[in-house]
Motif scaffolding. Structure first.
Motif, PDB file in Angstrom:
ATOM      1  N   ASP A 282       0.818  -1.200   0.000  1.00  0.00           N
ATOM      2  CA  ASP A 282       0.000   0.000   0.000  1.00  0.00           C
ATOM      3  C   ASP A 282       0.857   1.258   0.000  1.00  0.00           C
ATOM      4  N   SER A 283       2.087   1.143   0.534  1.00  0.00           N
ATOM      5  CA  SER A 283       2.947   2.323   0.631  1.00  0.00           C
ATOM      6  C   SER A 283       3.674   2.626  -0.676  1.00  0.00           C
ATOM      7  N   VAL A 284       3.665   1.665  -1.615  1.00  0.00           N
ATOM      8  CA  VAL A 284       4.296   1.912  -2.910  1.00  0.00           C
ATOM      9  C   VAL A 284       3.293   2.652  -3.798  1.00  0.00           C
ATOM     10  N   ALA A 285       3.652   3.867  -4.228  1.00  0.00           N
ATOM     11  CA  ALA A 285       2.705   4.739  -4.920  1.00  0.00           C
ATOM     12  C   ALA A 285       2.087   4.065  -6.140  1.00  0.00           C
ATOM     13  N   GLU A 286       2.897   3.404  -6.966  1.00  0.00           N
ATOM     14  CA  GLU A 286       2.371   2.811  -8.199  1.00  0.00           C
ATOM     15  C   GLU A 286       1.355   1.705  -7.885  1.00  0.00           C
ATOM     16  N   VAL A 287       1.703   0.875  -6.898  1.00  0.00           N
ATOM     17  CA  VAL A 287       0.795  -0.209  -6.531  1.00  0.00           C
ATOM     18  C   VAL A 287      -0.495   0.363  -5.967  1.00  0.00           C
ATOM     19  N   ASP A 288      -0.367   1.403  -5.149  1.00  0.00           N
ATOM     20  CA  ASP A 288      -1.530   2.014  -4.524  1.00  0.00           C
ATOM     21  C   ASP A 288      -2.488   2.571  -5.583  1.00  0.00           C
ATOM     22  N   ARG A 289      -1.927   3.193  -6.606  1.00  0.00           N
ATOM     23  CA  ARG A 289      -2.761   3.784  -7.641  1.00  0.00           C
ATOM     24  C   ARG A 289      -3.596   2.704  -8.335  1.00  0.00           C
ATOM     25  N   GLU A 290      -2.932   1.553  -8.580  1.00  0.00           N
ATOM     26  CA  GLU A 290      -3.569   0.479  -9.342  1.00  0.00           C
ATOM     27  C   GLU A 290      -4.533  -0.326  -8.461  1.00  0.00           C
ATOM     28  N   TRP A 291      -4.055  -0.758  -7.314  1.00  0.00           N
ATOM     29  CA  TRP A 291      -4.784  -1.755  -6.513  1.00  0.00           C
ATOM     30  C   TRP A 291      -5.280  -1.186  -5.191  1.00  0.00           C
ATOM     31  N   GLY A 292      -5.226   0.153  -5.044  1.00  0.00           N
ATOM     32  CA  GLY A 292      -5.519   0.795  -3.764  1.00  0.00           C
ATOM     33  C   GLY A 292      -6.785   0.273  -3.077  1.00  0.00           C
ATOM     34  N   ASP A 293      -7.916   0.191  -3.836  1.00  0.00           N
ATOM     35  CA  ASP A 293      -9.177  -0.200  -3.210  1.00  0.00           C
ATOM     36  C   ASP A 293      -9.112  -1.619  -2.667  1.00  0.00           C
ATOM     37  N   TRP A 294      -8.511  -2.526  -3.464  1.00  0.00           N
ATOM     38  CA  TRP A 294      -8.393  -3.914  -3.017  1.00  0.00           C
ATOM     39  C   TRP A 294      -7.559  -4.007  -1.748  1.00  0.00           C
TER      40      TRP A 294
ATOM     41  N   PHE B 112      11.048   0.468  12.029  1.00  0.00           N
ATOM     42  CA  PHE B 112      11.722   1.749  11.798  1.00  0.00           C
ATOM     43  C   PHE B 112      11.527   2.219  10.355  1.00  0.00           C
ATOM     44  N   GLY B 113      11.517   1.266   9.416  1.00  0.00           N
ATOM     45  CA  GLY B 113      11.294   1.627   8.020  1.00  0.00           C
ATOM     46  C   GLY B 113       9.947   2.291   7.830  1.00  0.00           C
ATOM     47  N   ALA B 114       8.907   1.744   8.479  1.00  0.00           N
ATOM     48  CA  ALA B 114       7.566   2.319   8.363  1.00  0.00           C
ATOM     49  C   ALA B 114       7.513   3.690   9.022  1.00  0.00           C
ATOM     50  N   ILE B 115       8.161   3.827  10.195  1.00  0.00           N
ATOM     51  CA  ILE B 115       8.159   5.123  10.886  1.00  0.00           C
ATOM     52  C   ILE B 115       8.848   6.184  10.031  1.00  0.00           C
ATOM     53  N   MET B 116      10.012   5.837   9.457  1.00  0.00           N
ATOM     54  CA  MET B 116      10.736   6.815   8.637  1.00  0.00           C
ATOM     55  C   MET B 116       9.957   7.166   7.372  1.00  0.00           C
ATOM     56  N   PHE B 117       9.228   6.190   6.821  1.00  0.00           N
ATOM     57  CA  PHE B 117       8.387   6.474   5.646  1.00  0.00           C
ATOM     58  C   PHE B 117       7.340   7.514   5.997  1.00  0.00           C
ATOM     59  N   LEU B 118       6.771   7.385   7.227  1.00  0.00           N
ATOM     60  CA  LEU B 118       5.764   8.353   7.668  1.00  0.00           C
ATOM     61  C   LEU B 118       6.398   9.706   7.942  1.00  0.00           C
ATOM     62  N   VAL B 119       7.571   9.714   8.590  1.00  0.00           N
ATOM     63  CA  VAL B 119       8.179  10.967   9.037  1.00  0.00           C
ATOM     64  C   VAL B 119       8.802  11.728   7.866  1.00  0.00           C
ATOM     65  N   GLU B 120       9.571  11.020   7.036  1.00  0.00           N
ATOM     66  CA  GLU B 120      10.307  11.694   5.969  1.00  0.00           C
ATOM     67  C   GLU B 120       9.465  11.807   4.691  1.00  0.00           C
ATOM     68  N   GLY B 121       8.805  10.715   4.338  1.00  0.00           N
ATOM     69  CA  GLY B 121       7.923  10.764   3.178  1.00  0.00           C
ATOM     70  C   GLY B 121       8.665  10.658   1.855  1.00  0.00           C
ATOM     71  N   PRO B 122       7.902  10.467   0.774  1.00  0.00           N
ATOM     72  CA  PRO B 122       8.493  10.260  -0.552  1.00  0.00           C
ATOM     73  C   PRO B 122       9.366  11.416  -1.007  1.00  0.00           C
ATOM     74  N   GLU B 123       9.076  12.645  -0.540  1.00  0.00           N
ATOM     75  CA  GLU B 123       9.835  13.786  -1.043  1.00  0.00           C
ATOM     76  C   GLU B 123      11.287  13.761  -0.580  1.00  0.00           C
ATOM     77  N   ASN B 124      11.616  12.967   0.456  1.00  0.00           N
ATOM     78  CA  ASN B 124      13.002  12.860   0.910  1.00  0.00           C
ATOM     79  C   ASN B 124      13.627  11.517   0.563  1.00  0.00           C
ATOM     80  N   GLY B 125      13.037  10.798  -0.372  1.00  0.00           N
ATOM     81  CA  GLY B 125      13.651   9.560  -0.833  1.00  0.00           C
ATOM     82  C   GLY B 125      13.046   8.308  -0.226  1.00  0.00           C
ATOM     83  N   PHE B 126      12.258   8.467   0.835  1.00  0.00           N
ATOM     84  CA  PHE B 126      11.618   7.297   1.442  1.00  0.00           C
ATOM     85  C   PHE B 126      10.296   7.052   0.709  1.00  0.00           C
ATOM     86  N   THR B 127      10.400   6.491  -0.515  1.00  0.00           N
ATOM     87  CA  THR B 127       9.235   6.428  -1.382  1.00  0.00           C
ATOM     88  C   THR B 127       8.243   5.341  -1.010  1.00  0.00           C
ATOM     89  N   SER B 128       8.658   4.352  -0.217  1.00  0.00           N
ATOM     90  CA  SER B 128       7.733   3.294   0.179  1.00  0.00           C
ATOM     91  C   SER B 128       8.271   2.623   1.430  1.00  0.00           C
TER      92      SER B 128
END
Lengths: 279, 279, 279, 279
Positions: free
Chosen positions: C51-63, D172-188
């Motif tokens: 769900d955290s991968v943007a491309e996957v979310d766009r495609e399969w988000g609802d599922w 920690f990976g999930a926390i950093m994804f939430l804190v930093e977000g895709p704009e800082n390289g943590f894309t998923s």
């Protein structure tokens, strides 16, 4: 302390006197010679370092070159003087410090024919190892030999370890070359191997880094394997250090000659002979 | 616990009372003083940190500066009070905590003449070491001294190790400067030495990284050597810790002669004889 | 194995049966329940990752969202079922696994009010710790408790170590902020502290790196200090592990009750009593 | 040394002779065969490496491909020859070296159908492990088995450790994804997990690095936790090595009952009694 290759060429005369000043480390004039030598070595290493900085070289280049040649000629003279005053010059020339002494002056002469060679004179820093002869010699050498003994005891394990690391790095390097490919910086298998070594040793420059999801998954695996690998040399060395101190009692068995025994041993554990300790 | 340099100047009067509150850590008012002091130290370190953030400084600069000066004046007063109530002020001033107390207030005064000096007041964080006096003092200090004893025992090995690392880094730094050259970031030998230290310690910033094939091969070699090197301090320290804890008391049993016993042993664990320690 | 907070609410009826299936790990239906639970947990963690991968979310988000809610509702039901069948629900709710069970379902509900919270459901991975109850439970828990005992024994040394690292990082961070300044990436003291921790731990991201010669010299010093520092936790932990195994014989002294003795002890080393081992 | 799966198919004739040359390592012709094989393996690995360098491939591609096919056909012949001369070909094919031998030739054949597969022939490097059979075999294998025994003893602790690292990295990976977000390289989240593993293992590529203040604070925390984590495998492995070397033989002395003795002990080191081992 004065080993065979350093024996004086004669027992009296200027050569005996020179030998005493150069190879002795106890009397006042002997220590002054040592300190001057060390100061000269450090100064010439500093000159080599400064010479490599482009801005400093532009400004002070001629002075630095002059200092370099002065030091080199002084060291060359000292080298031949050492050869002249020892009984077995050829043995000295092949000894560890003899080779270092030669390597310390060669680069400057090479720089006449080969541009860049003069930067290698930092090898003179190895001559500083002589300093240990002066400052509380016996203690330092004792510590050093304890470390070296621990390393020597574990040489086979270390070789096995190095071969394993290189084998793993070769295989992972090839896999990453296939997975990531030239477009992500893995331009060839040798480069992949370089990257795998950098990664497994937890150096991680980041000049090459995986970009694909599969590459990052494999990298995570390599790192977790590397975790275990970094524990191996530490474990080997620590166990070796401990073994050295554990069986600290060097007490040869009077019958079979086994040199080391456990600290609480009263009988040789190989042949059963009573050990000559006063209980 | 109260060492010589901290003895009270007088046994009664306000100075004795102040001394008790400042240097004591058991009664209610003594502990309140300690807690206020720690809170003030932490707050002033926080102020120094915030002050260094450009956006915060622009907005709250005047308030932070005011807080800084308030804390500094309070700490200066406390410093002179400490000097006033101890019997040997000069001894206190030269003691570890006396020097730290002075260093903790100096930067703010220096900042009047020297721009930037105020950022050094984070040195106040060292004053927090006092906290160990309060929280289960004896235990913590015991642990700390065990660690320090292990470090102290291995000081010569550590010195040998540091000299070896610097020598290797100097030689590898010069080689990489020759191989890679200024066009790949190795602009001088000192920079090459910096890179070699960063690499051998497995830090690997990646601000400088080898680009040539030969440079990468040498780097792989350096890293594999560095692998062994990182094992050395760990091995030294671990062996030292073990030696310390293991069977530190060399106290031969009067009946059976077993030489080493556990640190808390009062009876020989082999024959049951009472050991000659004063309990 | 079944601790107090997990005792069944009743000895018969559906609650006893449910309790047996949920908390037991030996019979066929109990093991099937465990395996289904683990599969569901792993699947829901995978969903959260995808769900955290943007491309996957766009495609399969609802599922994915549907799967997430299904799993959350199932886990919520299971949570209340667990509370229903244990004798002391409140004790269970406060136990380690009780808290984890609650934390594992909360994020999805929070995500209704707070965007992003659903990503925290990866906390469900902690529930996998239950797996150790099933697969050769006793052995694994034994190993785990050995590791934890080693960590627990060294907790004070570890705290001292962490405080020392943070103090050093604070001071070096402030110095580097002064030396390098904002123009080289050291924009504030907190950022300098972050860099010092990253460097001393030999991580070395390279997002901030020293550019001035003085900064690089200080960095080299920090790294050599960091070398020693990284040896400390390893030494502490290894010594603690060794201590654990060295005094491996847990054989309480019949007179004074001292629990652990040296492997070759025949007499208690505290009170001198003969230990009840068959010699 | 010659294990069951390597037994000769017949005791005389060309198959016995071939078996002796291929599987023996003592006589002159057997050693020559071994050395030729190792040279061929190293050469073919070198060819695979060179083939992966684009510039070399462009220039010498045809020659390298020819060398590759020559080596592959030679190795294929050797593989079938090995199968032909052992008594249980199927057992050999499933043995460790049998599988490696097959994997070493497969990639070249696969490359006919699958582009890129030929790069996997570096797997041939694993065949070099045979070298240990030749060079002072018994010693090396002894060291190797000591290392492997230490690893095997600690397999459960290592598994626990790996599961803990992955669990921590996931959270920690999930926390950093939430804190930093895709704009800082943590894309998923998977990318965050990759980053957390890279950071906790102190690799620190720097391809992804925290940019927010909160992210850098969490990173500092992760690194300090990682400090402790890196100590765990080292501690486990070192303790395992020590246990292995220290007093591995639990063999009570028949007279005095001392339970543990050195691995090479034939007499009790406390009372001198002969230990009941078959020498």
């Amino acid at each position: 302390m004065v080993r065979l290759e350093f024996e004086p060429a004669s027992q009296s005369g200027w050569r005996a006197e020179c030998h005493r000043i150069i190879f002795g480390h106890t009397r006042r004039d002997e220590r002054i010679f040592d300190l001057i030598l060390i100061a000269l070595i450090l100064a010439s290493v500093l000159v080599a370092m400064l010479d490599s900085v482009a801005e400093v070289d532009r400004e002070w280049g001629d002075w630095l070159r002059a200092a370099e040649w002065t030091a080199t000629i002084a060291f060359t003279g000292e080298y031949f003087l050492r050869l002249a005053v020892v009984r077995h010059p050829w043995r000295y020339a092949r000894s560890f410090f003899g080779v270092i002494d030669l390597l310390a002056v060669l680069p400057t002469y090479l720089s006449l024919f080969l541009f860049g060679a003069q930067h290698l004179i930092v090898i003179r820093v190895l001559r500083i190892l002589r300093v240990f002869r002066i400052l509380k010699l016996s203690q330092y050498v004792g510590e050093s030999s304890e470390l070296l003994a621990a390393l020597y005891q574990s040489r086979r394990k270390v070789l096995l370890f190095v071969i394993s690391v290189i084998s793993l790095a070769t295989i992972f390097g090839a896999i990453m070359f296939l997975v990531e490919g030239p477009e992500n910086g893995f331009t060839s298998i040798p480069r992949g191997i370089y990257w795998a070594i950098v990664t497994m040793a937890t150096v991680g420059f980041g000049d090459i880094a995986p970009h694909t999801v599969l590459g990052q998954a494999i990298t995570s695996l390599i790192i977790i394997i590397g975790y275990g690998i970094i524990a191996v040399p530490t474990g080997i060395f620590t166990a070796s250090m401990m073994r050295g101190q554990d069986r600290s009692i060097i007490l040869p068995c009077p019958r079979c000659g086994l040199p080391e025994h456990a600290a609480d041993a009263r009988f040789c554990h190989r042949c059963g002979e009573r050990l000559g300790k006063s209980d």
